[in-house]
Design a protein around this motif. Structure first.
Motif, short mmCIF file in Angstrom:
data_model
loop_
_atom_site.label_atom_id
_atom_site.label_comp_id
_atom_site.label_asym_id
_atom_site.label_seq_id
_atom_site.Cartn_x
_atom_site.Cartn_y
_atom_site.Cartn_z
N MET A 105 0.85 -1.18 0.00
CA MET A 105 0.00 0.00 0.00
C MET A 105 0.89 1.23 0.00
O MET A 105 1.59 1.48 0.98
N GLY A 106 0.89 1.95 -1.11
CA GLY A 106 1.70 3.16 -1.20
C GLY A 106 3.18 2.86 -1.07
O GLY A 106 3.73 2.07 -1.82
N SER A 107 3.81 3.47 -0.07
CA SER A 107 5.26 3.32 0.09
C SER A 107 5.64 2.24 1.09
O SER A 107 6.78 2.16 1.52
N LYS A 108 4.66 1.38 1.49
CA LYS A 108 4.95 0.31 2.43
C LYS A 108 4.49 -1.02 1.85
O LYS A 108 3.51 -1.08 1.12
N ALA A 109 5.22 -2.07 2.22
CA ALA A 109 4.86 -3.41 1.75
C ALA A 109 5.19 -4.41 2.86
O ALA A 109 6.10 -4.18 3.66
N VAL A 110 4.43 -5.50 2.91
CA VAL A 110 4.65 -6.56 3.89
C VAL A 110 4.57 -7.90 3.18
O VAL A 110 3.60 -8.18 2.49
N ILE A 111 5.61 -8.71 3.36
CA ILE A 111 5.59 -10.09 2.89
C ILE A 111 5.38 -10.96 4.12
O ILE A 111 6.08 -10.81 5.12
N THR A 112 4.40 -11.86 4.06
CA THR A 112 4.08 -12.71 5.21
C THR A 112 4.52 -14.14 4.94
O THR A 112 4.30 -14.66 3.85
N LYS A 138 2.49 -22.80 14.89
CA LYS A 138 3.28 -22.22 13.81
C LYS A 138 3.73 -20.83 14.23
O LYS A 138 3.21 -20.25 15.17
N THR A 139 4.68 -20.31 13.48
CA THR A 139 5.14 -18.95 13.69
C THR A 139 4.86 -18.17 12.42
O THR A 139 5.14 -18.65 11.33
N VAL A 140 4.32 -16.98 12.57
CA VAL A 140 4.06 -16.11 11.44
C VAL A 140 5.13 -15.02 11.45
O VAL A 140 5.38 -14.39 12.47
N GLU A 141 5.75 -14.84 10.31
CA GLU A 141 6.79 -13.83 10.21
C GLU A 141 6.39 -12.82 9.14
O GLU A 141 6.03 -13.20 8.03
N GLU A 142 6.44 -11.55 9.51
CA GLU A 142 6.15 -10.47 8.57
C GLU A 142 7.43 -9.69 8.32
O GLU A 142 8.08 -9.25 9.25
N VAL A 143 7.77 -9.54 7.04
CA VAL A 143 8.94 -8.75 6.67
C VAL A 143 8.41 -7.44 6.07
O VAL A 143 7.69 -7.46 5.09
N HIS A 144 8.75 -6.34 6.72
CA HIS A 144 8.23 -5.03 6.34
C HIS A 144 9.24 -4.26 5.49
O HIS A 144 10.43 -4.28 5.77
N PHE A 145 8.73 -3.59 4.48
CA PHE A 145 9.54 -2.79 3.57
C PHE A 145 9.00 -1.37 3.51
O PHE A 145 7.81 -1.14 3.75
N VAL A 146 9.88 -0.44 3.16
CA VAL A 146 9.47 0.94 2.95
C VAL A 146 10.15 1.43 1.68
O VAL A 146 11.26 0.98 1.35
N ASN A 147 9.48 2.30 0.94
CA ASN A 147 10.05 2.81 -0.30
C ASN A 147 10.79 4.11 -0.02
O ASN A 147 10.18 5.14 0.24
N GLU A 148 12.11 4.04 -0.05
CA GLU A 148 12.98 5.21 0.14
C GLU A 148 13.89 5.29 -1.07
O GLU A 148 14.99 4.77 -1.04
N ASN A 149 13.42 5.91 -2.14
CA ASN A 149 14.17 5.91 -3.40
C ASN A 149 14.50 4.47 -3.81
O ASN A 149 15.63 4.14 -4.14
N GLY A 150 13.52 3.63 -3.75
CA GLY A 150 13.68 2.19 -4.00
C GLY A 150 13.27 1.45 -2.74
O GLY A 150 13.29 2.00 -1.65
N TRP A 151 12.88 0.18 -2.88
CA TRP A 151 12.41 -0.59 -1.74
C TRP A 151 13.56 -0.98 -0.84
O TRP A 151 14.62 -1.39 -1.31
#
Length: 164
Positions: A105-112, A138-151
């Protein structure tokens, strides 16, 4: 001479404006950045190789950790090595990760990911929201990203997935 310089300047400007959209359209997406992050962790022993993939917030926290160790008399190379070892230790369960979702969503992304491994370290033993170790399947892992002139990789959140 002045006309030639002006003409050359305009030519350079037009060329650069033409290539800017092409360069931005070829930037790596979050999934590709994460793939590159995994590759670096599994094949290199150099923390600086990760620096270009980390968000400014994550990089700042890492540099503060390195400075803290340096103030205690630990050489910078050893501090970076310790930081990388910690990241690799947290990354040890890569083989059992199964990507279950991707949300951008916009400048943020999450891979689960769902991690199904019997040897998962107990990250939740001090959390009152988790009844007991036995309730975690189970364990759920979320990897968060932000767009700062590229992901860029921002942070990782590990959560329990209680059995039903």
């Amino acid at each position: 001479m002045k006309k030639m310089v002006n003409g050359l300047s305009i030519l350079i400007l037009v060329t650069s404006l033409t290539w800017v959209p092409v360069c931005f359209s070829q930037q790596s997406g979050p999934e590709e950045v994460y793939r590159e992050y995994r590759m670096i962790l599994s094949s290199k022993n150099d923390f600086d190789a990760l620096a270009g993939l980390l968000s400014s917030r994550t990089l700042k926290a890492s540099l503060q950790y390195i400075e803290k160790l340096k103030s205690r008399g630990v050489p910078e190379a050893e501090a970076k090595s310790n930081l990388l070892k910690g990241r690799k230790r947290a990354f040890k369960y890569e083989k059992s990760r199964k990507q279950t979702g991707f949300n951008q969503m916009g400048s943020k992304a999450v891979i689960t990911f769902v991690v199904e491994d019997k040897n998962i370290p107990n990250h939740f033993k001090n959390k009152p929201s988790v009844d007991s170790v036995a309730t975690i399947e189970k364990t759920v892992e979320e990897v968060h990203f932000v767009n700062e002139n590229g992901w860029k990789l921002d942070h990782t959140v590990i959560k329990p997935w209680k059995s039903k």
